[in-house]
Every structure is written in structure tokens, then in C-alpha cells.
Design an enzyme around this catalytic site. Structure first.
Site, PDB file in Angstrom:
ATOM      1  N   TYR A 290       0.870  -1.179   0.000  1.00  0.00           N
ATOM      2  CA  TYR A 290       0.000   0.000   0.000  1.00  0.00           C
ATOM      3  C   TYR A 290       0.906   1.227   0.000  1.00  0.00           C
ATOM      4  O   TYR A 290       1.435   1.634   1.030  1.00  0.00           O
ATOM      5  CB  TYR A 290      -0.927  -0.011   1.219  1.00  0.00           C
ATOM      6  CG  TYR A 290      -1.796   1.221   1.346  1.00  0.00           C
ATOM      7  CD1 TYR A 290      -2.437   1.759   0.235  1.00  0.00           C
ATOM      8  CD2 TYR A 290      -1.988   1.845   2.570  1.00  0.00           C
ATOM      9  CE1 TYR A 290      -3.243   2.889   0.350  1.00  0.00           C
ATOM     10  CE2 TYR A 290      -2.797   2.966   2.692  1.00  0.00           C
ATOM     11  CZ  TYR A 290      -3.414   3.487   1.576  1.00  0.00           C
ATOM     12  OH  TYR A 290      -4.196   4.605   1.692  1.00  0.00           O
TER      13      TYR A 290
ATOM     14  N   ASP B  75      -2.399  -1.481  -3.913  1.00  0.00           N
ATOM     15  CA  ASP B  75      -2.747  -0.113  -4.259  1.00  0.00           C
ATOM     16  C   ASP B  75      -1.435   0.658  -4.291  1.00  0.00           C
ATOM     17  O   ASP B  75      -0.930   1.069  -3.244  1.00  0.00           O
ATOM     18  CB  ASP B  75      -3.713   0.450  -3.216  1.00  0.00           C
ATOM     19  CG  ASP B  75      -4.026   1.928  -3.457  1.00  0.00           C
ATOM     20  OD1 ASP B  75      -3.582   2.468  -4.494  1.00  0.00           O
ATOM     21  OD2 ASP B  75      -4.702   2.533  -2.600  1.00  0.00           O
TER      22      ASP B  75
ATOM     23  N   HIS C  43     -12.100   1.811  -4.446  1.00  0.00           N
ATOM     24  CA  HIS C  43     -11.322   0.912  -5.313  1.00  0.00           C
ATOM     25  C   HIS C  43     -12.138  -0.353  -5.584  1.00  0.00           C
ATOM     26  O   HIS C  43     -13.026  -0.710  -4.793  1.00  0.00           O
ATOM     27  CB  HIS C  43     -10.021   0.486  -4.631  1.00  0.00           C
ATOM     28  CG  HIS C  43      -9.050   1.594  -4.373  1.00  0.00           C
ATOM     29  ND1 HIS C  43      -7.903   1.757  -5.115  1.00  0.00           N
ATOM     30  CD2 HIS C  43      -9.057   2.585  -3.445  1.00  0.00           C
ATOM     31  CE1 HIS C  43      -7.239   2.795  -4.646  1.00  0.00           C
ATOM     32  NE2 HIS C  43      -7.910   3.322  -3.631  1.00  0.00           N
TER      33      HIS C  43
END
Length: 269
Positions: A113, A156, A260
Site C-alpha cells: 500500500y 494499491d 477501489h
């Protein structure tokens, strides 16, 4: 053997645990990697997630923000958490598929992340943007010294690197996530370490691909102002095993969704 791996910034695993269950029931991936779980380890809903048919779970969290987790039907070994920029942020976790995973045994899965970077793309004016670039530099260095062997990197990454990864290349050139300094860094760290971008390996430009739509858009589907912020990369030895990559766009329309959506890669090993 077919191996399916999904990645999803869930934006609070406790708040959206029913959506996790719904996606797992629908897509049935072998492995699901989550980001932005937003809970400390002592409040992570381990038993609930294992009850969805994913007994092997590793996670790293902190209160209120960040947090990563890997859920797997297949056994996992050698859990590892890395820190970046001298911060104990929960932004990475990895595990290796165990010997019982058949042809998939030995594949390392890295769940990242990357910091979002705030709103102002200027390191002098925005500490969050400076942190993002520093994180990416350290990720680039890690990629160059990563142990050899098959691996999948997901997460992500908070960068839409290519022109057709955003709804308007020209309008987003000075918007964090698509600025040249970010996109060049991401493509450099990917290319230098030899990672293969599975989505673009199978679906090259000019096809538009998005995995994120802002909460600020009152009608996200009609406006369709998306960005491809979520990625699945593989080492070159796995590139030819990649058979499909799907983006579960429909989940953005679920009640109280993440901004997302899940991305899933299918490998034929």
C-alpha cells in the site's frame, strides 16, 4: 494448475467485511490481498475471514489507517513485514505459498500500500508527497535486491502510470497519482527489477483501464473519471502463465463500497 490472486483496497476491512464475503463468494480467488484495512492487529477480524473459507491469513495493521492482509485457501509460510522511510507504517506484508500448494509452491506474494501523497505535487510544500516519493525510491531499491524466485507483487500503488490509465491524461498531469515524477518512478522501479505489469501485458494501450473512482463524483459510473491505481505484477518467469486479468468494476456500485475495486489475475501453472 490454475492460481487466482486478487487485490483490493477495501478501505476498512471491518466496515466492509460483508463486501469481502460477497466478493469471495462470487469470485472465489485462491488468494485475496487487502490494503487499507484500517485496524490494529488485536481488532483484525481473523476468525470471520477464516470462516469465509480462507484459513491461512497473515496481516499487519495499525489503528485508523493503512494496514495490509493476505487471505489464502492455500497454505502460507514465511510471513514478512517490511518498513519503509524509517516508519512503522503497515504498508507491506508478504508470504510464500507452501509446499502443499502444488505447482504454485514457492511463489512469493507481496502486498503493498503505497502512500497516496496528499493533494499538492510539490515536495517542498507537501510532506505527504515527499514521503510518497521517498517510499517509491526505497521500493525501487528493494526491487533490485529482492531474492530470486517466482513472485507476484500486488496492491494499491497509488500511481496511474500510463496515459490510458486515467480518464484524461492532459487534465491530470499535475494531479497527484499521475504526475510525471510519479509515473516515471513507478515505471522505472518496475522495469529495473523486471516486473511484468499483468494488466498491460494482456490488455495494452490504448484500452482504458480503471480500478478507482472518487467518492467525490456524484455519479461515478456516468462520469467514468477513473484511474488505474491498483496493480498486479509478476516476475518474468511467470509472465507466460498469465491467462487473464479482470477488474470487478461492478463492486463499485455495491452499497457503501470502497472507492477501489478488486483486480484478479489468473495463472496457469
Amino acid at each position: 494448475m490454475r492460481l487466482t490472486v486478487s487485490t483490493w483496497n477495501i478501505n476498512s476491512v471491518r466496515l466492509r467485511i460483508d463486501l469481502v464475503r460477497r466478493f469471495l463468494d462470487e469470485a472465489k480467488p485462491d488468494v485475496l490481498c487487502l490494503q487499507e484495512t484500517k485496524c490494529p492487529d488485536d481488532r483484525f477480524p481473523l476468525k470471520e475471514l477464516q470462516g469465509f473459507g480462507y484459513p491461512h491469513v497473515v496481516f499487519a495493521g495499525q489503528k485508523g489507517y493503512n494496514g495490509v492482509a493476505i487471505l489464502s485457501r492455500l497454505p502460507l509460510v514465511t510471513r514478512e513485514v517490511m518498513s519503509f522511510c524509517e516508519r512503522q507504517d503497515a504498508r507491506h506484508i508478504s508470504a510464500v505459498l507452501g509446499p502443499e500448494a502444488g505447482a504454485a509452491a514457492g511463489i512469493a506474494i507481496h502486498d503493498f500500500y503505497v502512500p497516496a501523497g496528499g493533494d499538492v505535487p510539490d515536495v517542498k510544500l507537501n510532506d505527504k508527497f515527499a514521503h510518497k516519493l521517498a517510499f517509491m525510491d526505497e521500493l525501487r531499491a528493494w526491487g533490485g535486491r529482492r531474492p530470486a524466485g517466482p513472485a507476484i507483487l500486488v496492491g494499491d500503488l497509488n500511481v496511474a502510470p500510463l496515459e490510458h490509465d486515467v480518464w484524461s491524461h492532459k487534465q491530470l498531469l499535475d494531479v497527484v497519482s499521475h504526475t510525471p515524477i510519479e509515473t516515471e518512478r513507478l515505471e522505472s522501479l518496475r522495469g529495473e527489477a523486471g516486473w511484468v505489469d499483468t494488466m498491460r501485458h494482456l490488455r495494452p494501450p490504448p484500452e482504458k483501464i480503471y480500478t478507482w473512482w472518487s467518492y467525490r463524483s456524484p455519479d461515478w459510473a456516468a462520469a467514468d473519471k477513473g484511474r488505474r491505481l491498483d496493480h498486479i505484477w509478476v516476475t518474468p518467469d511467470l509472465a507466460e502463465t498469465v491467462k487473464s486479468v479482470t477488474v470487478a468494476r461492478h463492486t463499485r456500485a455495491w452499497e457503501k463500497p470502497s472507492d477501489h475495486v478488486p483486480v484478479t489475475v489468473e495463472l496457469e501453472l
